[in-house]
Design a protein around this motif. Structure first.
Motif, PDB file in Angstrom:
ATOM      1  N   GLY A   2       0.061   4.851  -8.080  1.00 27.37           N
ATOM      2  CA  GLY A   2      -0.293   3.501  -7.667  1.00 27.37           C
ATOM      3  C   GLY A   2       0.216   3.200  -6.275  1.00 27.37           C
ATOM      4  O   GLY A   2       0.778   4.079  -5.593  1.00 27.37           O
ATOM      5  N   ARG A   3       0.045   1.933  -5.853  1.00 29.77           N
ATOM      6  CA  ARG A   3       0.522   1.504  -4.537  1.00 29.77           C
ATOM      7  C   ARG A   3       1.232   0.154  -4.661  1.00 29.77           C
ATOM      8  O   ARG A   3       0.863  -0.683  -5.484  1.00 29.77           O
ATOM      9  N   ASN A  40       3.346 -12.352 -10.798  1.00 24.54           N
ATOM     10  CA  ASN A  40       4.146 -13.471 -10.287  1.00 24.54           C
ATOM     11  C   ASN A  40       4.868 -13.134  -8.986  1.00 24.54           C
ATOM     12  O   ASN A  40       5.774 -13.852  -8.571  1.00 24.54           O
ATOM     13  N   ALA A  41       4.447 -12.032  -8.326  1.00 22.71           N
ATOM     14  CA  ALA A  41       5.038 -11.671  -7.027  1.00 22.71           C
ATOM     15  C   ALA A  41       4.160 -12.124  -5.870  1.00 22.71           C
ATOM     16  O   ALA A  41       4.388 -11.711  -4.728  1.00 22.71           O
ATOM     17  N   ALA A  42       3.182 -12.973  -6.144  1.00 23.10           N
ATOM     18  CA  ALA A  42       2.219 -13.356  -5.112  1.00 23.10           C
ATOM     19  C   ALA A  42       2.878 -14.041  -3.921  1.00 23.10           C
ATOM     20  O   ALA A  42       2.355 -13.986  -2.803  1.00 23.10           O
ATOM     21  N   THR A  43       4.020 -14.690  -4.122  1.00 26.73           N
ATOM     22  CA  THR A  43       4.670 -15.431  -3.030  1.00 26.73           C
ATOM     23  C   THR A  43       5.827 -14.645  -2.414  1.00 26.73           C
ATOM     24  O   THR A  43       6.551 -15.186  -1.580  1.00 26.73           O
ATOM     25  N   THR A  44       6.004 -13.405  -2.804  1.00 26.00           N
ATOM     26  CA  THR A  44       7.119 -12.606  -2.277  1.00 26.00           C
ATOM     27  C   THR A  44       6.587 -11.506  -1.376  1.00 26.00           C
ATOM     28  O   THR A  44       5.384 -11.248  -1.307  1.00 26.00           O
ATOM     29  N   ALA A  45       7.507 -10.847  -0.685  1.00 22.68           N
ATOM     30  CA  ALA A  45       7.132  -9.670   0.103  1.00 22.68           C
ATOM     31  C   ALA A  45       6.718  -8.554  -0.840  1.00 22.68           C
ATOM     32  O   ALA A  45       7.165  -8.496  -1.989  1.00 22.68           O
ATOM     33  N   PRO A  46       5.841  -7.659  -0.393  1.00 19.47           N
ATOM     34  CA  PRO A  46       5.389  -6.566  -1.274  1.00 19.47           C
ATOM     35  C   PRO A  46       6.570  -5.732  -1.786  1.00 19.47           C
ATOM     36  O   PRO A  46       7.490  -5.404  -1.021  1.00 19.47           O
ATOM     37  N   HIS A  47       6.527  -5.425  -3.056  1.00 19.73           N
ATOM     38  CA  HIS A  47       7.599  -4.607  -3.643  1.00 19.73           C
ATOM     39  C   HIS A  47       7.126  -4.018  -4.966  1.00 19.73           C
ATOM     40  O   HIS A  47       6.156  -4.487  -5.562  1.00 19.73           O
ATOM     41  N   GLY A  57       0.787  -1.223   0.000  1.00 16.71           N
ATOM     42  CA  GLY A  57       0.000   0.000   0.000  1.00 16.71           C
ATOM     43  C   GLY A  57       0.821   1.275   0.000  1.00 16.71           C
ATOM     44  O   GLY A  57       0.253   2.368  -0.097  1.00 16.71           O
ATOM     45  N   THR A  58       2.160   1.158   0.110  1.00 20.13           N
ATOM     46  CA  THR A  58       3.000   2.357   0.046  1.00 20.13           C
ATOM     47  C   THR A  58       2.827   3.018  -1.316  1.00 20.13           C
ATOM     48  O   THR A  58       2.804   2.351  -2.358  1.00 20.13           O
ATOM     49  N   ALA A  59       2.716   4.344  -1.315  1.00 22.43           N
ATOM     50  CA  ALA A  59       2.461   5.066  -2.563  1.00 22.43           C
ATOM     51  C   ALA A  59       3.667   5.022  -3.491  1.00 22.43           C
ATOM     52  O   ALA A  59       4.819   5.118  -3.055  1.00 22.43           O
ATOM     53  N   THR A  60       3.380   4.872  -4.783  1.00 23.45           N
ATOM     54  CA  THR A  60       4.409   5.004  -5.821  1.00 23.45           C
ATOM     55  C   THR A  60       4.075   6.238  -6.647  1.00 23.45           C
ATOM     56  O   THR A  60       2.905   6.537  -6.878  1.00 23.45           O
ATOM     57  N   VAL A  61       5.108   6.951  -7.066  1.00 22.68           N
ATOM     58  CA  VAL A  61       4.890   8.230  -7.749  1.00 22.68           C
ATOM     59  C   VAL A  61       5.529   8.220  -9.125  1.00 22.68           C
ATOM     60  O   VAL A  61       6.509   7.504  -9.375  1.00 22.68           O
TER      61      VAL A  61
END
Length: 446
Positions: free
Chosen positions: A278-279, A285-292, A221-225
């Protein structure tokens, strides 16, 4: 005949070899015809060349020699990483020119500056050239400045040649710095380069492909700019999940944001740098990783995003400053290299007792000139001072003492036959000696 009827003055070439015309020949500048934009003012070096050529205090030959020395320097083979910091010693009327091929990476923002040290005086000119090696080494000047005006340049992947040239009357010590900053803001709010944990080129799918971006880890949920002004294309894919493309029409690059949990823009929308688009998430394919955030930079093909995002630490302050401008000698056989690195290509060797003049100092390395004119880098620890003698000699014949090992120019002093002198170093048929009066200079060896 009116001023408008006369043929405009013919522009003079202002910088040998570069065909840099800095003369306004437009009709508008003479008050004729429709108004037109005036050309940019002359660069500092070009203005100085024009001043030299019109100044009676400088013989034309001296001015032309100065220009030619600067042009020759652009053919340098010496390389240097960026960032860099080098202190140089300038002698009035000398021909010292620092010229380097800069090893910089696409996306870096270079700030090139010259700082006079205490007691230094006179102009020093900075010129940065792009080099097109595919077109027979075609050079184009990208930016110019001086000690009062640093050069700022964003690297687009081209080869770069830096030239730093003191004026004819300049003397003293100057420190040349090339600092490296990112050319783009960071795309994840509250994070910086330390959040990058998976880098460009890392193996993927068991080595069958390579990572074409960097992964920036942050809480879901961290904002991306947006980090540029550009036009958006938004979508969803099996690998990238929710993704956004932003096209930078100015730089000719496209930026890719992937694995987003939310998207706040739509295809065709124009966004501004700093706008939240976005956030961070784990889609695709990142479903099994930490959010990034997977962040990619594309210029026809993928390029490493890290230089666009990460700052480099400034180069360390030089050491061995006391040796600047002096002749030193090799304590053993020494390799002169084309860059300040132990792994750089070898250009020459200095035998034990051989002389090298120190032109510039960095941390751990010095830039030297040999008696035959070869320039290169040597580890500072491999050279020793010439203050202590190698041996004592008795001259069989009278000898002329000269400033340099070429033994050119008028003699500084004549040394009588039978005089005992101290041998300090050797260089290709010449010897650096100290005579009874305490003066040092070069005599013919033999």
């Amino acid at each position: 005949m009116s001023a408008c009827d006369r043929e405009p003055p013919r522009p003079a070439e202002a910088d040998v070899g570069a065909a840099e015309v800095e003369v306004d020949v437009s009709a508008a500048a003479r008050g004729c015809g429709a108004p037109q934009a005036l050309p940019d003012p002359p660069t500092p070096r070009v203005a100085y060349v024009a001043e030299l050529r019109g100044d009676a205090l400088y013989l034309p030959a001296a001015a032309e020699a100065w220009v030619e020395a600067g042009e020759r320097a652009l053919a340098t083979t010496l390389r240097s990483p960026a960032p860099l910091r080098e202190t140089i010693e300038v002698t009035q009327g000398g021909d010292e020119v620092l010229a380097l091929r800069l090893d910089a990476r696409r996306g870096q923002r270079l700030e090139i500056a010259v700082r006079p040290e205490e007691g230094a005086a006179g102009p020093v000119f900075i010129d940065l050239y792009t080099l097109d090696e595919a077109r027979f080494g075609d050079r184009r000047r990208a930016a110019s400045g001086d000690a009062e005006r640093p050069v700022i340049h964003e690297v687009e992947g081209e080869a770069l040649v830096l030239r730093v040239q003191p004026g004819l009357a300049t003397a003293g010590r100057f420190t040349v710095t090339v600092d490296v900053a990112p050319s783009l803001p960071f795309p994840v709010v509250g994070k910086d380069g330390r959040a990058i944990q998976s880098r460009f080129g890392a193996p993927r799918s068991g080595g069958r492909r390579r990572h074409h971006g960097v992964d920036i880890f942050a809480a879901r949920g961290t904002a991306t700019v947006a980090v540029i002004d550009g036009v958006v294309r938004q979508g969803r894919g099996r690998r990238g999940g929710n993704f956004i493309w932003v096209e930078d029409e100015t730089r000719g690059i496209r930026l890719y944001y992937a694995h987003l949990s939310q998207v706040f823009v739509h295809t065709g929308q124009r966004v501004r740098a700093g706008e939240i688009i976005g956030r961070v998430g784990t889609t695709g394919n990142a479903a099994t990783t930490a959010p990034h955030l997977h962040f990619g930079v594309y210029a026809r093909r993928p390029v490493d995003p890290a230089p666009f995002l990460e700052a480099s630490r400034p180069a360390p302050a030089p050491d061995r400053l006391a040796d600047l401008g002096t002749w030193m000698r090799a304590g053993r056989r020494v390799t002169v290299r084309g860059a300040p690195s132990r792994d750089a290509a070898a250009l020459a060797t200095i035998d034990r007792g051989g002389a090298a003049r120190v032109l510039g100092a960095r941390r751990g390395f010095v830039r030297v000139a040999l008696a035959d004119g070869t320039e290169g880098f040597v580890r500072a620890a491999e050279l020793t001072s010439t203050r202590r003698r190698l041996s004592r000699l008795r001259l069989r014949d009278a000898a002329s003492l000269h400033f340099g090992p070429s033994l050119a120019g008028a003699a500084v002093e004549t040394i009588d036959a039978g005089t005992r002198v101290e041998l300090l170093a050797r260089a290709e048929g010449a010897a650096l000696v100290r005579v009874p009066s305490g003066a040092t200079g070069w005599i013919a060896e033999g």
